[in-house]
Design a protein around this motif. Structure first.
Motif, mmCIF file in Angstrom:
data_model
loop_
_atom_site.group_PDB
_atom_site.id
_atom_site.type_symbol
_atom_site.label_atom_id
_atom_site.label_comp_id
_atom_site.label_asym_id
_atom_site.label_seq_id
_atom_site.Cartn_x
_atom_site.Cartn_y
_atom_site.Cartn_z
ATOM 1 N N ILE A 86 48.397 39.176 28.150
ATOM 2 C CA ILE A 86 47.017 39.297 28.625
ATOM 3 C C ILE A 86 46.072 39.167 27.438
ATOM 4 C CG2 ILE A 86 45.331 40.746 29.794
ATOM 5 C CD1 ILE A 86 47.567 42.182 31.201
ATOM 6 N N CYS A 111 48.503 35.550 31.620
ATOM 7 C CA CYS A 111 47.446 35.990 32.523
ATOM 8 C C CYS A 111 46.195 35.188 32.186
ATOM 9 C CB CYS A 111 47.196 37.492 32.361
ATOM 10 S SG CYS A 111 45.892 38.149 33.414
ATOM 11 N N ASN A 113 43.108 32.232 33.569
ATOM 12 C CA ASN A 113 42.365 31.559 34.620
ATOM 13 C C ASN A 113 42.679 30.068 34.590
ATOM 14 O OD1 ASN A 113 40.132 31.278 36.648
ATOM 15 N ND2 ASN A 113 39.562 33.286 35.837
ATOM 16 N N PHE A 214 38.839 39.263 41.561
ATOM 17 C CA PHE A 214 40.154 38.718 41.211
ATOM 18 C C PHE A 214 40.406 37.467 42.050
ATOM 19 C CE2 PHE A 214 44.627 38.233 40.658
ATOM 20 C CZ PHE A 214 44.964 38.891 39.480
ATOM 21 N N GLY A 263 42.804 34.896 38.879
ATOM 22 C CA GLY A 263 42.937 36.123 38.114
ATOM 23 C C GLY A 263 41.604 36.791 37.826
ATOM 24 N N PRO A 264 41.580 37.738 36.873
ATOM 25 C CA PRO A 264 40.360 38.486 36.572
ATOM 26 C C PRO A 264 39.213 37.562 36.186
ATOM 27 C CG PRO A 264 42.248 39.521 35.538
ATOM 28 C CD PRO A 264 42.724 38.202 36.071
ATOM 29 N N ARG A 284 37.882 35.854 32.532
ATOM 30 C CA ARG A 284 38.809 36.736 31.796
ATOM 31 C C ARG A 284 38.449 38.173 32.121
ATOM 32 N NH1 ARG A 284 35.213 38.793 28.394
ATOM 33 N NH2 ARG A 284 33.628 37.482 27.433
ATOM 34 N N GLU A 299 42.079 45.940 37.408
ATOM 35 C CA GLU A 299 42.438 44.525 37.300
ATOM 36 C C GLU A 299 43.758 44.311 36.567
ATOM 37 O OE1 GLU A 299 38.288 42.252 36.652
ATOM 38 O OE2 GLU A 299 38.424 44.268 35.784
ATOM 39 N N ALA A 300 44.122 45.237 35.692
ATOM 40 C CA ALA A 300 45.410 45.116 35.012
ATOM 41 C C ALA A 300 46.550 45.295 36.002
ATOM 42 C CB ALA A 300 45.504 46.142 33.880
ATOM 43 N N SER A 303 46.837 42.267 38.062
ATOM 44 C CA SER A 303 47.458 41.166 37.319
ATOM 45 C C SER A 303 48.973 41.284 37.316
ATOM 46 C CB SER A 303 46.928 41.137 35.881
ATOM 47 O OG SER A 303 45.539 40.869 35.860
ATOM 48 N N TYR A 307 50.586 38.029 38.896
ATOM 49 C CA TYR A 307 51.207 37.080 37.978
ATOM 50 C C TYR A 307 52.721 37.248 37.880
ATOM 51 C CZ TYR A 307 46.675 35.432 36.308
ATOM 52 O OH TYR A 307 45.425 34.868 36.236
#
Length: 338
Positions: A86, A111, A113, A214, A263-264, A284, A299-300, A303, A307
């Motif tokens: 990440i 991780c 985008n 997300f 993703g984030p 990000r 968000e972690a 992820s 992912y």
């Protein structure tokens, strides 16, 4: 009789742990409710963020485009058995995106985008142009602006001063200055060099919002989190409160449907009366990551689910509230005894 075994920890590498975003990611991983082994990476070998991690690797003193830097990553991933990387700072987003194939060969997931949105997030002028090309409600989000011009043309098109001069590439408010007259423009044009734009100032500091959403890569997303915020002198979120705003929710969903983030993804808005403007998109994690986690939007954790396991993150259950950032001391007596 059966014996229950704890799940093996997931090994996650977080870069930029010396900075607020990386530290926010680490704290969010600790709060995700599953065993995680966190490996920190930072340029500063004496980073306080190293103490937040289970292991720490300072970046080598080499050009990041050298083969030796990729070899550093190969050794780290192999030694630690890393499963997910990440990035916590933009330079690492750019590097990892440019070396996707190399990391895929290492067997580690990134991780990241989409390449298209990463590129667009690095150029504020390109983003404004993309909004205008999209038309409709997205075009209405674009802040009136122009590239380098004379003062009379700027005020004729953008209105009376003050105006903003900002770098096309950059974040956290770095390099942004207010222009009050032609003297300011000529001075800051010289100081800024090429690669800047001029915009009308929209809204006020009291009506700035940061939104976490997300992206699932197909234009869909779980429900976002909206924080009304005030910036700190460092340019990141210093104060935030959970907000509910139908216009911001609609705009975020429209942006997601058009740009299809993965993703984030962080959207920053300002309101001016009934009008909503998009300041930027950061594809990000954000400096608000740990604040969002505290309000229930982790968000972690999302992820890890997305992912590593291909699972759609569930809508977060948000807790209302406010948050302030402040400084405190971190003291360790074991590494440097008195």
């Amino acid at each position: 009789m059966t014996t229950a075994f704890a799940a093996a920890p997931v090994t996650v590498v977080v870069t930029g742990v010396g900075a607020i975003i990386g530290q926010g990611i680490v704290r969010s991983l600790r709060a995700c409710g599953m065993p995680v082994r966190v490996i920190g990476v930072d340029r500063n070998a004496e980073s306080m963020g190293a103490f937040l991690c289970d292991a720490f690797y300072p970046k080598p003193a080499c050009n990041e485009q050298d083969e030796s830097y990729l070899a550093y990553w190969r050794d780290l991933v192999a030694t630690e058995g890393a499963q997910l990387v990440i990035p916590g700072i933009e330079i690492d987003v750019e590097y990892l995106a440019g070396h996707r194939a190399g990391f895929a060969a290492m067997g580690v997931t990134l991780c990241l985008n989409t390449d298209a949105l990463i590129a667009l997030g690095q150029d504020k002028w390109a983003l404004a142009q993309a909004l205008e090309r999209a038309g409709g409600e997205l075009a209405a989000l674009a802040i009136p602006g122009m590239l380098d011009s004379d003062w009379a043309s700027c005020t004729a098109r953008l209105g009376p001063p003050p105006l903003l001069l900002k770098p096309r590439h950059g974040n956290a408010g770095r390099g942004i200055v207010r222009l009050h007259d032609d003297v300011d423009l000529r001075y800051w044009r010289h100081k800024a060099g090429p690669g800047f734009m001029i915009q009308r100032i929209v809204g006020s500091d009291d009506e700035e919002y940061t939104v976490g959403a997300f992206g699932l890569g197909d234009g869909d997303m779980p429900a976002p989190v909206v924080l009304r915020r005030r910036l700190s002198p460092a340019g990141n979120t210093g104060y935030a409160e959970v907000a509910s705003d139908a216009a911001i929710d609609r705009a975020t969903r429209a942006l997601c449907a058009h740009f299809k983030p993965l993703g984030p993804t962080n959207y920053q808005f300002r309101k001016e009366g009934d009008r909503l403007f998009l300041l930027e998109i950061n594809p990000r994690f954000s400096s608000s990551t740990s604040l969002r986690t505290a309000f229930g939007y982790n968000e972690a954790a999302m992820s890890l689910a997305f992912y590593l396991h291909g699972r759609r993150p569930a809508d977060a259950v948000l807790a209302p509230g406010r948050a302030w950032r402040y400084s405190e001391d971190f003291v360790s007596h074991d590494r440097h005894p008195l």
